[in-house]
Design a protein around this motif. Structure first.
Motif, PDB file in Angstrom:
ATOM      1  N   SER A 160      17.217  57.884 -12.057  1.00  0.00           N
ATOM      2  CA  SER A 160      17.937  58.217 -13.197  1.00  0.00           C
ATOM      3  C   SER A 160      18.943  57.724 -13.822  1.00  0.00           C
ATOM      4  CB  SER A 160      18.105  59.844 -13.218  1.00  0.00           C
ATOM      5  OG  SER A 160      19.150  60.072 -12.167  1.00  0.00           O
ATOM      6  N   SER A 161      19.956  57.242 -13.016  1.00  0.00           N
ATOM      7  CA  SER A 161      21.068  56.266 -13.496  1.00  0.00           C
ATOM      8  C   SER A 161      20.515  54.920 -14.285  1.00  0.00           C
ATOM      9  CB  SER A 161      21.968  55.889 -12.276  1.00  0.00           C
ATOM     10  OG  SER A 161      22.430  57.091 -11.727  1.00  0.00           O
ATOM     11  N   LYS A 162      19.665  54.460 -13.469  1.00  0.00           N
ATOM     12  CA  LYS A 162      19.056  53.248 -14.214  1.00  0.00           C
ATOM     13  C   LYS A 162      18.265  53.550 -15.563  1.00  0.00           C
ATOM     14  CE  LYS A 162      15.553  49.399 -13.325  1.00  0.00           C
ATOM     15  NZ  LYS A 162      14.769  49.005 -12.425  1.00  0.00           N
ATOM     16  N   LEU A 163      17.777  54.562 -15.841  1.00  0.00           N
ATOM     17  CA  LEU A 163      17.126  55.037 -17.135  1.00  0.00           C
ATOM     18  C   LEU A 163      18.278  55.171 -17.940  1.00  0.00           C
ATOM     19  CD1 LEU A 163      14.559  56.003 -18.652  1.00  0.00           C
ATOM     20  CD2 LEU A 163      15.086  58.176 -17.828  1.00  0.00           C
ATOM     21  N   ILE A 164      19.345  55.733 -17.718  1.00  0.00           N
ATOM     22  CA  ILE A 164      20.574  56.126 -18.723  1.00  0.00           C
ATOM     23  C   ILE A 164      20.981  54.600 -18.859  1.00  0.00           C
ATOM     24  CG2 ILE A 164      22.791  56.803 -18.623  1.00  0.00           C
ATOM     25  CD1 ILE A 164      22.063  59.166 -16.948  1.00  0.00           C
ATOM     26  N   TRP A 165      21.012  53.790 -18.139  1.00  0.00           N
ATOM     27  CA  TRP A 165      21.508  52.382 -18.698  1.00  0.00           C
ATOM     28  C   TRP A 165      20.661  51.653 -19.468  1.00  0.00           C
ATOM     29  CZ3 TRP A 165      26.504  50.958 -18.635  1.00  0.00           C
ATOM     30  CH2 TRP A 165      27.123  51.549 -17.649  1.00  0.00           C
ATOM     31  N   ILE A 166      19.209  51.925 -19.108  1.00  0.00           N
ATOM     32  CA  ILE A 166      18.248  51.254 -20.084  1.00  0.00           C
ATOM     33  C   ILE A 166      18.416  52.164 -21.643  1.00  0.00           C
ATOM     34  CG2 ILE A 166      15.851  51.190 -20.401  1.00  0.00           C
ATOM     35  CD1 ILE A 166      15.280  50.985 -17.499  1.00  0.00           C
ATOM     36  N   VAL A 167      18.361  53.107 -21.637  1.00  0.00           N
ATOM     37  CA  VAL A 167      18.679  53.783 -22.801  1.00  0.00           C
ATOM     38  C   VAL A 167      19.942  53.409 -23.643  1.00  0.00           C
ATOM     39  CG1 VAL A 167      18.984  56.169 -23.952  1.00  0.00           C
ATOM     40  CG2 VAL A 167      17.373  56.033 -22.216  1.00  0.00           C
ATOM     41  N   LEU A 168      21.185  53.196 -23.053  1.00  0.00           N
ATOM     42  CA  LEU A 168      22.373  52.701 -23.382  1.00  0.00           C
ATOM     43  C   LEU A 168      22.135  51.185 -23.841  1.00  0.00           C
ATOM     44  CD1 LEU A 168      25.386  53.905 -21.169  1.00  0.00           C
ATOM     45  CD2 LEU A 168      24.749  54.190 -23.688  1.00  0.00           C
ATOM     46  N   LEU A 169      21.419  50.526 -23.172  1.00  0.00           N
ATOM     47  CA  LEU A 169      21.160  49.165 -23.420  1.00  0.00           C
ATOM     48  C   LEU A 169      20.093  49.100 -24.974  1.00  0.00           C
ATOM     49  CD1 LEU A 169      21.165  45.985 -23.072  1.00  0.00           C
ATOM     50  CD2 LEU A 169      19.039  46.246 -21.675  1.00  0.00           C
ATOM     51  N   ILE A 170      19.144  49.725 -24.980  1.00  0.00           N
ATOM     52  CA  ILE A 170      18.305  49.828 -26.084  1.00  0.00           C
ATOM     53  C   ILE A 170      19.220  50.426 -27.333  1.00  0.00           C
ATOM     54  CG2 ILE A 170      16.409  50.752 -27.319  1.00  0.00           C
ATOM     55  CD1 ILE A 170      15.062  50.627 -24.420  1.00  0.00           C
ATOM     56  N   GLY A 171      20.020  51.521 -27.231  1.00  0.00           N
ATOM     57  CA  GLY A 171      20.667  52.039 -28.268  1.00  0.00           C
ATOM     58  C   GLY A 171      21.532  51.031 -28.889  1.00  0.00           C
ATOM     59  N   SER A 172      22.337  50.631 -27.726  1.00  0.00           N
ATOM     60  CA  SER A 172      23.526  49.439 -28.478  1.00  0.00           C
ATOM     61  C   SER A 172      23.095  48.378 -29.094  1.00  0.00           C
ATOM     62  CB  SER A 172      24.702  49.132 -27.050  1.00  0.00           C
ATOM     63  OG  SER A 172      23.533  48.611 -26.007  1.00  0.00           O
ATOM     64  N   VAL A 173      21.842  47.762 -28.728  1.00  0.00           N
ATOM     65  CA  VAL A 173      21.076  46.942 -29.262  1.00  0.00           C
ATOM     66  C   VAL A 173      20.824  47.234 -30.736  1.00  0.00           C
ATOM     67  CG1 VAL A 173      19.101  45.087 -29.423  1.00  0.00           C
ATOM     68  CG2 VAL A 173      20.569  45.402 -27.247  1.00  0.00           C
ATOM     69  N   VAL A 174      20.119  48.352 -30.929  1.00  0.00           N
ATOM     70  CA  VAL A 174      19.839  49.056 -31.998  1.00  0.00           C
ATOM     71  C   VAL A 174      21.078  48.983 -32.998  1.00  0.00           C
ATOM     72  CG1 VAL A 174      19.093  51.057 -33.468  1.00  0.00           C
ATOM     73  CG2 VAL A 174      17.852  50.058 -31.412  1.00  0.00           C
ATOM     74  N   LEU A 175      22.273  49.526 -32.500  1.00  0.00           N
ATOM     75  CA  LEU A 175      23.536  49.717 -33.169  1.00  0.00           C
ATOM     76  C   LEU A 175      24.002  48.397 -33.703  1.00  0.00           C
ATOM     77  CD1 LEU A 175      25.170  52.480 -31.341  1.00  0.00           C
ATOM     78  CD2 LEU A 175      24.314  52.614 -33.698  1.00  0.00           C
ATOM     79  N   ALA A 176      23.793  47.525 -32.653  1.00  0.00           N
ATOM     80  CA  ALA A 176      24.351  46.001 -33.162  1.00  0.00           C
ATOM     81  C   ALA A 176      23.605  45.498 -34.177  1.00  0.00           C
ATOM     82  CB  ALA A 176      24.140  45.215 -31.884  1.00  0.00           C
ATOM     83  N   VAL A 177      22.450  45.511 -34.145  1.00  0.00           N
ATOM     84  CA  VAL A 177      21.533  45.310 -35.356  1.00  0.00           C
ATOM     85  C   VAL A 177      21.907  45.823 -36.638  1.00  0.00           C
ATOM     86  CG1 VAL A 177      19.112  44.961 -36.252  1.00  0.00           C
ATOM     87  CG2 VAL A 177      19.703  44.241 -33.931  1.00  0.00           C
TER      88      VAL A 177
END
Length: 188
Positions: A160-177
């Motif tokens: 579940s911690s790994k899933l949170i970090w994956i969501v953060l990664l995807i979300g931050s990449v989307v925000l960066a774009v």
């Protein structure tokens, strides 16, 4: 003036998102590396269990077959030749080997018969020793072909911690774009 302030704010969001994406990627790589280390420690501990069981059967020459990772938190140990198993000795060996390898203290062990995959013996170990379920004390399993499977139960927290970090990664990449700084148009 307002346009310049918006551009600066946009750059701040962009760089913050980029930093969050990099941090998330680093944490995810660390999770993968930690998982590989746990897998190798588990395989070593299971091979130690197999070796001690074979020695308890006065067999120092038969092979302990490769340990297979069946699922994310499930492993299988098998032997070249049939052996007999004393449940009390199996419990002691597993507990000692897993403690030496610093593995989780919450797991289930199943001894399965090779011919029909029926469970010949199993026990459930908890970190709190009083909660552990260790049946069939003092009874022996006759000499047969067995496989030993172990399933660890503390993996859900890490997943579940790994899933949170994956969501953060995807979300931050989307925000960066989204906040990617736009260049000013140059007048000719």
């Amino acid at each position: 003036m307002l346009f310049a302030a918006l551009m600066n704010q946009r750059k701040i969001y962009f760089y913050a998102s980029l930093c969050l994406a990099i941090l998330s990627a680093i944490v995810l790589l660390a999770y993968e590396n930690e998982n590989e280390v746990k897998t190798s420690f588990t395989k070593i501990a299971l091979r130690d269990v197999g070796n001690k069981l074979m020695l308890a059967n006065q067999d120092s020459t038969s092979l302990i077959l490769p340990v297979h990772k069946m699922e994310e938190s499930k492993y299988q140990l098998s032997f070249e030749k049939p052996l007999s198993i004393e449940p009390d000795k199996l419990v002691d060996i597993v507990v000692q080997s897993f403690q030496k390898a610093n593995l989780s203290a919450h797991y289930q062990i199943e001894v399965k018969q090779c011919e029909d995959l029926e469970v010949a013996y199993s026990f459930l170990q908890f970190p709190n020793q009083e909660k552990s379920i260790i049946p069939c004390s003092g009874r022996f399993l006759p000499q047969k072909c067995y496989t030993i499977e172990v399933r660890f139960f503390e993996k859900a927290t890490a997943s579940s911690s790994k899933l949170i970090w994956i969501v953060l990664l995807i979300g931050s990449v989307v925000l960066a774009v989204v906040f990617f700084p736009k260049r000013k148009k140059v007048k000719e």
